[in-house]
Structure formats: C-alpha cells, structure tokens
Design an enzyme around this catalytic site. Structure first.
Site, PDB file in Angstrom:
ATOM      1  N   ARG A  35       4.192   1.646  -9.108  1.00 37.83           N
ATOM      2  CA  ARG A  35       2.965   0.850  -9.029  1.00 37.83           C
ATOM      3  C   ARG A  35       1.853   1.361  -9.934  1.00 37.83           C
ATOM      4  NH1 ARG A  35       2.319  -1.318  -2.815  1.00 37.83           N
ATOM      5  NH2 ARG A  35       4.333  -2.384  -2.729  1.00 37.83           N
ATOM      6  N   ASP A 144     -10.813  -7.199   3.349  1.00 38.16           N
ATOM      7  CA  ASP A 144      -9.633  -6.494   2.860  1.00 38.16           C
ATOM      8  C   ASP A 144     -10.109  -5.447   1.864  1.00 38.16           C
ATOM      9  OD1 ASP A 144      -6.427  -7.237   3.026  1.00 38.16           O
ATOM     10  OD2 ASP A 144      -6.939  -6.075   1.245  1.00 38.16           O
TER      11      ASP A 144
END
Length: 270
Positions: A35, A144
């Site tokens: 990632r 979030d």
C-alpha cells in the site's frame, strides 16, 4: 519492489498506533509494502524510514492524509448487517423519538466509509417520520479518517449493482438515475448527512450528546486497550438511553463496560 526491515516495520506500526489507534502485527508487513510502496515510488523515496521522516516533517498534514488513506480499508455496502437497520427502524426510533427534546435527533455514523451506512440511516429516519418530520432536526453526522473515501461518500453515486438489493421504493424515492448505469442519492437525503474527517483517537469535541452511535467494523483494527478507551468515550458521548451499534465481528467485555447488552453488537446506555 520495496522491502521493509523489522526496524522500519516497528517504526511504521508505532506511528500508526500512536496517531490512529490501528494495530499492525507482523503479518501486515506485505500489506504495508503493497500500500505504501506506490506512494514512495511517486515521491522518489527509497526506504520506509525516509518516508516516515517525510510525513513527520510535512507540517501541512497532506503527507499524513495520504498515508492513512492508503493504510485504511474501506469496504462496505448497503444494508450490511441488515438486522441492525431493522432494529434501528423498528425499535430504536420508536423508543427514542418520544423522549427527544426539541425534536433534535442526533445520530453519528463513525467510520462511515463511502457513505452507504449514513445514507441508509437518513432514509430510515425520513421514512419513519413521514409527514410528521416537520420541525425535526434529523441531520446526522458521518465521519471517517480517510479524506479520499469521504469525497466519494459526499458524491453519493453508486453502481446499479450496489443499490440492487435496496427496496424498489427507495430507488424510486431516494435515488436518481445517473450516467453509466449508476444511481445518485437524492439531494433531500444528501442534505440530511454532514460528512467530516475525524480521527477517533482525538478528544471528542461534541457539545451535545448523541442518541445513537454506529461504529461498525472499525474497532477490529484496534488492540484491546485502544478499543476500551474508545468505548468509554462513546459511552460518555451518548444520552442516557442512547444506543451503540458495533460490528458483528466485534465484542465488548460486559464486565469492563457500563453499557447494557441488548442484542448481538447492540448496546444501550442506561
């Protein structure tokens, strides 16, 4: 292909634990490399130590945002764990609304990902109140940690497959056909959801307590101490009689919490 040493991995794991509460065990090394490697490649940074130094030195905070955007998993879908939504509609709303002062219903979707959960809650509230919603403030908060996923949520555009399992009346009343066989959430429902970036590890800044908090499939990334600290903050942020919904794969030790168990993954503050 980038490689990460044990020392570098420990440093990355410490950074994400301290700043975001996420616990990375050694099995996550491959995930970290996969990632973050593409970001390092774009920045022409050759090792993870230099990348962390770059994040820490960036006072704008943009590098940290990119880091957490890459490291968080934002998988969700409409009506995920549908029994929660049914309970919210059939039991929570009917028990809470008569006791809500000033017609100010406060619901928080924490870890809202791409928006399916808060939009579903807004639709359920709108359907439940119907013509009686005049005078009610039912705007809910959706937060979030990932700015990337929040931008997607704000657009409220989903594939036809994503909305296929929703009731037909919902697709007709609360969505509009969009280009390329997609559906967009109606402006009526979009106005009912306020999206904000928020790190659950920070102090809660809320002036008023919530009646309902949904925080599902977020705490699976935290260790036991971090999870319990967060649960205590949720408890303190709820009105008496308020509800906390967590994911079915998550548990709360009933001996360590003041929450009352209601049903699987649903708890109430007495």
């Amino acid at each position: 292909m980038f490689e990460i040493s044990d020392k570098e991995f420990r440093r990355v794991a410490h950074f994400i634990k301290v700043n975001y509460g996420i616990h990375l065990n050694n099995e996550k090394k491959i995930l970290v490399v996969g990632r973050l490697g593409q970001v390092m490649q774009r920045l022409n940074i050759n090792n993870f130590s230099d990348y962390l130094d770059y994040i820490i030195a960036d006072k704008s905070g943009e590098a940290a945002k990119t880091f957490i955007n890459q490291m968080t998993t934002n998988h969700t879908f409409f009506m995920r764990e549908a029994d929660h939504f049914n309970y919210f509609r059939d039991t929570v709303l009917s028990s809470l609304l008569p006791r809500v002062r000033d017609k100010d219903l406060r619901v928080w979707s924490a870890g809202c990902s791409s928006g399916e959960e808060p939009y579903t809650l807004a639709i359920l509230i709108d359907e439940y109140l119907g013509s009686a919603r005049i005078g009610w403030d039912t705007q809910l908060l959706a937060t979030d940690i990932s700015e990337k996923v929040l931008n997607r949520a704000k657009k409220g555009i989903y594939s036809s497959e994503a909305v296929a399992l929703l009731p037909k009346r919902w697709r007709h009343s609360y969505f509009k056909r969009h280009a390329d066989n997609h559906y967009e959430v109606s402006n009526k429902i979009k106005k009912e959801v306020v999206f904000r970036r928020f790190n659950l590890m920070e102090s809660f800044p809320f002036k008023k307590k919530f009646h309902v908090i949904f925080c599902r499939n977020v705490m699976i990334y935290f260790d036991a101490d971090t999870k319990m600290n967060l649960i205590r903050k949720f408890y303190d942020s709820l009105e008496p009689g308020g509800y906390l919904f967590i994911g079915h794969s998550e548990t709360i030790n009933r001996e360590d919490t003041r929450f009352k168990y209601v049903m699987p993954a649903v708890y109430r503050k007495e």
